[in-house]
Scaffold this active site. Structure first.
Site, PDB file in Angstrom:
ATOM      1  N   ARG A 171       0.818  -1.220   0.000  1.00 29.51           N
ATOM      2  CA  ARG A 171       0.000   0.000   0.000  1.00 29.51           C
ATOM      3  C   ARG A 171       0.853   1.272   0.000  1.00 29.51           C
ATOM      4  O   ARG A 171       0.427   2.302  -0.526  1.00 29.51           O
ATOM      5  CB  ARG A 171      -0.933  -0.013   1.227  1.00 29.51           C
ATOM      6  CG  ARG A 171      -1.997   1.098   1.218  1.00 29.51           C
ATOM      7  CD  ARG A 171      -2.941   0.928   2.399  1.00 29.51           C
ATOM      8  NE  ARG A 171      -4.085   1.831   2.334  1.00 29.51           N
ATOM      9  CZ  ARG A 171      -4.345   2.778   3.249  1.00 29.51           C
ATOM     10  NH1 ARG A 171      -3.558   2.923   4.298  1.00 29.51           N
ATOM     11  NH2 ARG A 171      -5.402   3.555   3.115  1.00 29.51           N
ATOM     12  N   ILE A 193      -7.293   7.624  -0.852  1.00 26.90           N
ATOM     13  CA  ILE A 193      -7.192   6.163  -0.965  1.00 26.90           C
ATOM     14  C   ILE A 193      -8.093   5.635   0.140  1.00 26.90           C
ATOM     15  O   ILE A 193      -8.054   6.133   1.275  1.00 26.90           O
ATOM     16  CB  ILE A 193      -5.728   5.685  -0.791  1.00 26.90           C
ATOM     17  CG1 ILE A 193      -5.591   4.163  -0.937  1.00 26.90           C
ATOM     18  CG2 ILE A 193      -5.150   6.109   0.547  1.00 26.90           C
ATOM     19  CD1 ILE A 193      -4.117   3.686  -0.947  1.00 26.90           C
ATOM     20  N   SER A 194      -8.940   4.655  -0.158  1.00 31.47           N
ATOM     21  CA  SER A 194      -9.872   4.151   0.861  1.00 31.47           C
ATOM     22  C   SER A 194      -9.116   3.514   2.021  1.00 31.47           C
ATOM     23  O   SER A 194      -7.996   3.004   1.860  1.00 31.47           O
ATOM     24  CB  SER A 194     -10.820   3.115   0.252  1.00 31.47           C
ATOM     25  OG  SER A 194     -11.574   3.677  -0.792  1.00 31.47           O
ATOM     26  N   GLN A 195      -9.775   3.497   3.166  1.00 27.92           N
ATOM     27  CA  GLN A 195      -9.243   2.829   4.358  1.00 27.92           C
ATOM     28  C   GLN A 195      -9.101   1.325   4.059  1.00 27.92           C
ATOM     29  O   GLN A 195      -9.987   0.754   3.411  1.00 27.92           O
ATOM     30  CB  GLN A 195     -10.273   3.061   5.460  1.00 27.92           C
ATOM     31  CG  GLN A 195      -9.858   2.647   6.825  1.00 27.92           C
ATOM     32  CD  GLN A 195     -10.980   2.890   7.837  1.00 27.92           C
ATOM     33  OE1 GLN A 195     -11.877   3.697   7.606  1.00 27.92           O
ATOM     34  NE2 GLN A 195     -10.917   2.189   8.944  1.00 27.92           N
ATOM     35  N   PRO A 196      -8.038   0.666   4.520  1.00 26.74           N
ATOM     36  CA  PRO A 196      -7.875  -0.769   4.247  1.00 26.74           C
ATOM     37  C   PRO A 196      -9.094  -1.607   4.669  1.00 26.74           C
ATOM     38  O   PRO A 196      -9.472  -2.549   3.957  1.00 26.74           O
ATOM     39  CB  PRO A 196      -6.639  -1.151   5.068  1.00 26.74           C
ATOM     40  CG  PRO A 196      -5.845   0.112   5.149  1.00 26.74           C
ATOM     41  CD  PRO A 196      -6.851   1.230   5.191  1.00 26.74           C
TER      42      PRO A 196
END
Ligand code: SAH
Length: 221
Positions: A42, A68-71
């Protein structure tokens, strides 16, 4: 945003393992999805200033006012999609392309659309790591319209807050296909999974609430 190829060190790998364990405690059960999280670096998708914190379970800015979206969100949506190798997947909102790579890691053929020209250009041409995933195809356009030329799709994933379920995207689903979409509900979004039935109708399942950047109509230079 600099996307020069960077190193994947042992420390990064260790942090990814910890992140996967954290996601397990939050309810992600699919080992395939957790493996994809363990395998996709990431920190490559973020500006180097985020290197030390890239594996925290949070969203980060990627330019153009996007994130970027949260994992957890990436893992959650991916788990709901139930990806099989060679699934044709339509993704709305390429952003950093991290979610696209997680899908490709699971063997999906990914068709991803971004409406922000700068983000599209950055991923399409400026990001050497993505050569690892020739199964990802990048498109600059309005995700509300989908990609009729490449339809139908086994799976559709929307990674921005949708004001409604876009009818054109429903048309582009296979019978038996699934769409995972966060739809506005008050200040947040309700995650929905829609399955297309033989008669063309949709079976709807409701999941947790999330917070995404908005899905906007039209393209942006
Ligand atoms: N999947 C991304 C998440 C990015 S945030 C990742 O893993 O990084 C959501 C993205 O959706 C933003 O880049 C935003 O520009 C894009 N977006 C919003 N509305 C869109 C639309 N109508 N069509 C295509 N992309 C859209």
């Amino acid at each position: 945003m600099s996307k020069i190829e960077r190193r994947d060190e042992y420390t990064h790998k260790g942090l990814r393992k910890q992140l996967a364990e954290h996601l397990k405690t939050k309810g992600i059960t699919s080992e395939k999805v957790l493996d994809a999280i363990r395998n996709v670096p990431r920190h490559f998708f973020l500006d180097p200033i985020f290197d030390k914190i890239a594996y925290e379970d949070r969203a980060f800015p990627i330019g153009e006012g996007q994130t970027i979206s949260q994992p957890y969100t990436v893992a959650y949506q991916t788990q709901l999609l139930d990806i099989n190798p060679f699934d044709k997947v339509l993704e709305i909102g390429t952003g950093s392309a991290y979610q696209s790579c997680v899908l490709a890691e699971l063997g999906a053929q990914v068709f991803t659309i971004e409406r922000q020209k700068k983000l599209y250009d950055a991923q399409k041409t400026g990001f050497p790591f993505l050569k690892k995933y020739p199964s990802i195809k990048f498109f600059y356009g309005d995700g509300f319209l989908g990609l009729p030329t490449y339809a139908p799709f086994d799976k559709v994933i929307i990674t921005a807050a949708a004001p409604f379920i876009p009818p054109k995207l429903v048309e582009q689903m296979k019978v038996g296909g699934k769409m995972v979409i966060p739809v506005n509900e008050g200040e947040h979004q309700r995650m929905l999974r829609l399955t297309k039935l033989e008669d063309g109708s949709l079976q709807e399942e409701k999941f947790e609430q999330f917070s995404f950047v908005p899905m906007l109509e039209g393209k942006n230079q």
